[in-house]
Scaffold this active site. Sequence first.
Site, PDB file in Angstrom:
ATOM      1  N   HIS A  14       5.990   4.829  12.295  1.00 39.70           N
ATOM      2  CA  HIS A  14       5.882   4.711  10.826  1.00 39.70           C
ATOM      3  C   HIS A  14       6.878   5.701  10.226  1.00 39.70           C
ATOM      4  O   HIS A  14       6.605   6.901  10.160  1.00 39.70           O
ATOM      5  CB  HIS A  14       4.442   5.027  10.423  1.00 39.70           C
ATOM      6  CG  HIS A  14       4.160   5.015   8.956  1.00 39.70           C
ATOM      7  ND1 HIS A  14       3.405   4.031   8.339  1.00 39.70           N
ATOM      8  CD2 HIS A  14       4.509   5.872   7.964  1.00 39.70           C
ATOM      9  CE1 HIS A  14       3.299   4.296   7.050  1.00 39.70           C
ATOM     10  NE2 HIS A  14       3.953   5.418   6.784  1.00 39.70           N
ATOM     11  N   ASN A  45       9.495   4.359   2.367  1.00 37.73           N
ATOM     12  CA  ASN A  45       9.394   3.911   3.761  1.00 37.73           C
ATOM     13  C   ASN A  45      10.697   3.214   4.099  1.00 37.73           C
ATOM     14  O   ASN A  45      11.387   2.702   3.223  1.00 37.73           O
ATOM     15  CB  ASN A  45       8.252   2.887   3.892  1.00 37.73           C
ATOM     16  CG  ASN A  45       6.894   3.490   3.689  1.00 37.73           C
ATOM     17  OD1 ASN A  45       6.510   3.791   2.564  1.00 37.73           O
ATOM     18  ND2 ASN A  45       6.165   3.680   4.749  1.00 37.73           N
ATOM     19  N   ARG A  91       0.834  -1.211   0.000  1.00 39.45           N
ATOM     20  CA  ARG A  91       0.000   0.000   0.000  1.00 39.45           C
ATOM     21  C   ARG A  91       0.868   1.261   0.000  1.00 39.45           C
ATOM     22  O   ARG A  91       0.985   1.958  -0.997  1.00 39.45           O
ATOM     23  CB  ARG A  91      -0.950  -0.029   1.205  1.00 39.45           C
ATOM     24  CG  ARG A  91      -2.086   0.975   1.140  1.00 39.45           C
ATOM     25  CD  ARG A  91      -1.706   2.393   1.491  1.00 39.45           C
ATOM     26  NE  ARG A  91      -1.093   2.528   2.811  1.00 39.45           N
ATOM     27  CZ  ARG A  91      -0.559   3.665   3.253  1.00 39.45           C
ATOM     28  NH1 ARG A  91      -0.545   4.750   2.488  1.00 39.45           N
ATOM     29  NH2 ARG A  91       0.004   3.732   4.440  1.00 39.45           N
ATOM     30  N   ASP A  92       1.545   1.542   1.112  1.00 37.28           N
ATOM     31  CA  ASP A  92       2.290   2.808   1.191  1.00 37.28           C
ATOM     32  C   ASP A  92       3.426   2.815   0.174  1.00 37.28           C
ATOM     33  O   ASP A  92       3.838   3.870  -0.313  1.00 37.28           O
ATOM     34  CB  ASP A  92       2.856   3.002   2.609  1.00 37.28           C
ATOM     35  CG  ASP A  92       3.081   4.467   2.952  1.00 37.28           C
ATOM     36  OD1 ASP A  92       2.726   5.328   2.124  1.00 37.28           O
ATOM     37  OD2 ASP A  92       3.611   4.761   4.037  1.00 37.28           O
ATOM     38  N   HIS A 106       9.557   7.144   7.354  1.00 35.28           N
ATOM     39  CA  HIS A 106      10.088   7.223   5.979  1.00 35.28           C
ATOM     40  C   HIS A 106      11.567   7.586   6.104  1.00 35.28           C
ATOM     41  O   HIS A 106      11.975   8.294   7.025  1.00 35.28           O
ATOM     42  CB  HIS A 106       9.301   8.267   5.184  1.00 35.28           C
ATOM     43  CG  HIS A 106       7.909   7.805   4.849  1.00 35.28           C
ATOM     44  ND1 HIS A 106       7.527   7.426   3.580  1.00 35.28           N
ATOM     45  CD2 HIS A 106       6.817   7.624   5.627  1.00 35.28           C
ATOM     46  CE1 HIS A 106       6.263   7.048   3.592  1.00 35.28           C
ATOM     47  NE2 HIS A 106       5.796   7.161   4.832  1.00 35.28           N
ATOM     48  N   CYS A 145       4.589   9.221  -0.268  1.00 32.53           N
ATOM     49  CA  CYS A 145       3.191   9.626  -0.295  1.00 32.53           C
ATOM     50  C   CYS A 145       3.033  10.633  -1.420  1.00 32.53           C
ATOM     51  O   CYS A 145       3.757  11.626  -1.478  1.00 32.53           O
ATOM     52  CB  CYS A 145       2.767  10.251   1.028  1.00 32.53           C
ATOM     53  SG  CYS A 145       1.075  10.884   0.961  1.00 32.53           S
TER      54      CYS A 145
HETATM   55  P1  HMG Z   1     -12.604  15.130  -2.637  1.00 32.80           P
HETATM   56  O1  HMG Z   1     -12.249  15.467  -4.056  1.00 32.80           O
HETATM   57  O2  HMG Z   1     -12.507  16.223  -1.622  1.00 32.80           O
HETATM   58  O3  HMG Z   1     -14.066  14.555  -2.432  1.00 32.80           O
HETATM   59  O4  HMG Z   1     -11.722  13.882  -2.203  1.00 32.80           O
HETATM   60  P2  HMG Z   1     -15.236  14.120  -3.343  1.00 32.80           P
HETATM   61  O5  HMG Z   1     -16.264  13.577  -2.388  1.00 32.80           O
HETATM   62  O6  HMG Z   1     -15.627  15.238  -4.259  1.00 32.80           O
HETATM   63  O7  HMG Z   1     -14.685  12.915  -4.215  1.00 32.80           O
HETATM   64  C1  HMG Z   1     -13.962  13.079  -5.398  1.00 32.80           C
HETATM   65  C2  HMG Z   1     -14.255  11.898  -6.309  1.00 32.80           C
HETATM   66  O8  HMG Z   1     -13.777  10.703  -5.687  1.00 32.80           O
HETATM   67  C3  HMG Z   1     -15.741  11.664  -6.542  1.00 32.80           C
HETATM   68  O9  HMG Z   1     -15.852  11.086  -7.831  1.00 32.80           O
HETATM   69  C4  HMG Z   1     -16.099  10.632  -5.527  1.00 32.80           C
HETATM   70  O10 HMG Z   1     -17.208   9.839  -5.902  1.00 32.80           O
HETATM   71  C5  HMG Z   1     -14.851   9.783  -5.479  1.00 32.80           C
HETATM   72  P3  HMG Z   1     -16.479  11.942  -9.055  1.00 32.80           P
HETATM   73  O11 HMG Z   1     -17.852  12.346  -8.613  1.00 32.80           O
HETATM   74  O12 HMG Z   1     -15.559  13.126  -9.232  1.00 32.80           O
HETATM   75  O13 HMG Z   1     -16.443  10.963 -10.195  1.00 32.80           O
HETATM   76  N1  HMG Z   1     -14.626   9.121  -4.192  1.00 32.80           N
HETATM   77  C6  HMG Z   1     -14.173   7.870  -4.087  1.00 32.80           C
HETATM   78  N2  HMG Z   1     -13.845   6.945  -5.005  1.00 32.80           N
HETATM   79  C7  HMG Z   1     -13.418   5.742  -4.555  1.00 32.80           C
HETATM   80  N3  HMG Z   1     -13.272   5.459  -3.245  1.00 32.80           N
HETATM   81  C8  HMG Z   1     -13.581   6.361  -2.291  1.00 32.80           C
HETATM   82  C9  HMG Z   1     -14.047   7.635  -2.706  1.00 32.80           C
HETATM   83  N4  HMG Z   1     -14.421   8.737  -2.046  1.00 32.80           N
HETATM   84  C10 HMG Z   1     -14.781   9.648  -2.966  1.00 32.80           C
HETATM   85  N5  HMG Z   1     -13.426   6.049  -1.002  1.00 32.80           N
HETATM   86  C11 HMG Z   1     -11.007  12.045  -0.804  1.00 32.80           C
HETATM   87  C12 HMG Z   1     -11.715  13.384  -0.865  1.00 32.80           C
HETATM   88  C13 HMG Z   1     -10.769  11.701   0.661  1.00 32.80           C
HETATM   89  C14 HMG Z   1     -11.886  10.998  -1.466  1.00 32.80           C
HETATM   90  C15 HMG Z   1      -9.661  12.164  -1.575  1.00 32.80           C
HETATM   91  O14 HMG Z   1      -8.961  13.283  -1.091  1.00 32.80           O
HETATM   92  C16 HMG Z   1      -8.783  10.952  -1.437  1.00 32.80           C
HETATM   93  O15 HMG Z   1      -9.159   9.876  -1.885  1.00 32.80           O
HETATM   94  N6  HMG Z   1      -7.600  11.114  -0.833  1.00 32.80           N
HETATM   95  C17 HMG Z   1      -6.706   9.994  -0.574  1.00 32.80           C
HETATM   96  C18 HMG Z   1      -5.269  10.441  -0.540  1.00 32.80           C
HETATM   97  C19 HMG Z   1      -4.400   9.280  -0.239  1.00 32.80           C
HETATM   98  O16 HMG Z   1      -4.766   8.119  -0.398  1.00 32.80           O
HETATM   99  N7  HMG Z   1      -3.153   9.551   0.223  1.00 32.80           N
HETATM  100  C20 HMG Z   1      -2.205   8.552   0.538  1.00 32.80           C
HETATM  101  C21 HMG Z   1      -2.561   7.745   1.759  1.00 32.80           C
HETATM  102  S1  HMG Z   1      -2.175   8.573   3.305  1.00 32.80           S
HETATM  103  C22 HMG Z   1      -0.497   8.253   3.532  1.00 32.80           C
HETATM  104  O17 HMG Z   1       0.139   7.726   2.658  1.00 32.80           O
HETATM  105  C23 HMG Z   1       0.126   8.550   4.866  1.00 32.80           C
HETATM  106  C24 HMG Z   1       0.406   7.293   5.690  1.00 32.80           C
HETATM  107  O18 HMG Z   1       1.237   6.401   4.986  1.00 32.80           O
HETATM  108  C25 HMG Z   1       1.088   7.660   7.015  1.00 32.80           C
HETATM  109  C26 HMG Z   1       2.264   8.615   6.841  1.00 32.80           C
HETATM  110  O19 HMG Z   1       3.267   8.245   6.203  1.00 32.80           O
HETATM  111  O20 HMG Z   1       2.123   9.721   7.337  1.00 32.80           O
HETATM  112  C27 HMG Z   1      -0.901   6.552   6.030  1.00 32.80           C
HETATM  113 MG    MG Z   2       3.512   6.567   4.934  1.00 30.09          MG
END
Ligand code: HMG
Ligand code: MG
Length: 285
Positions: free
Chosen positions: A205, A247, A13-14, A207, A238
Amino acid sequence: MNERVEIFEVGPRDGLQNENREIPVAEKIALVDCLGRAGFSRIEVASFVSPKWVPQMAGSAEVLAGITRVPGVRYAALTPNMRGYDDARLAGADEIAVFASASEGFSKANVNATIAECIERFKPILRAARHIDLPVRGYISCVTDCPFDGPTAPEKVAELADTLFAQGCYEISLGDTIGQATPDSIVKMLMAVRDVVPVGRLAGHFHDTAGRAIANIDASLSLGVRVFDAAVGGLGGCPYAPGASGNVATEAVAEHLQRLGYETGLDMAVLHEAAAMARAMREGA
Ligand code: HMG
Ligand code: MG
């Protein structure tokens, strides 16, 4: 018997969420299946986020459907909202994770929401998960440094950790998202968080952007943390954190812990096989 330290494998995933190349689902499945034989208890394999935001995770349901499940291994998925929760359940994730940031800048960049809005979004997820006894992990990003807001105050992390734990997250993973933490900043942050969440429910966690991940693990070990996230082959980053590189590599952490006399339960030969696969996936880019 030596004291146990668990590595939570997050590479599929990450790690893979940040690769430029579109990685075929079959390659992801092969990597997860190899990791399943390495002795992990938990492997994060999927992310039910918007494919517009993170196209690399689009095949997550197919990955969960295609893997050969090893008994005793929990296959985990990220869920940012109820839509993600429903999809993760449908796909058969054994546990899920909600994720928030301790800094507003990264929160906005990563999920287009404030920290307070994230907490509201998580409430129905945690309620639904509690009804079916589905474990929920809570991630906190930018626990010492944010690419947009600069240094993070330890109290902000403690406040968010307290909230997520009180809402029902069984473990809080503390993320140095951009790999800029130092042993000193990690200790200050952990001292604050330990006051509100039992240290046995915390994970580190890290990086390895600045090459200090292992030193930060040592600092965390000294304060009692016994779970660390890592990505095989040092995959990852990320997409919404400029400058975040891989990571910390699982095999490096496992070898380090072994040298310190901890038991990880991992089969190093299989782990190296998985690391070679991960590196080949990256080189295929
Ligand atoms: P948004 O644009 O504010 O919200 O996104 P929205 O409700 O307008 O949704 C946009 C589009 O996504 C829409 O589709 C929704 O239907 C769809 P459209 O109408 O434009 O065709 N949608 C989805 N599709 C599939 N699955 C869903 C979903 N939700 C909405 N669950 C949102 C808000 C949260 C969805 C967006 O910002 C997002 O998906 N962000 C994810 C970012 C991400 O994954 N980042 C990496 C993970 S975090 C990380 O890596 C850190 C970590 O490792 C720890 C660390 O290192 O710190 C965990
Ligand atoms: Mg991470």
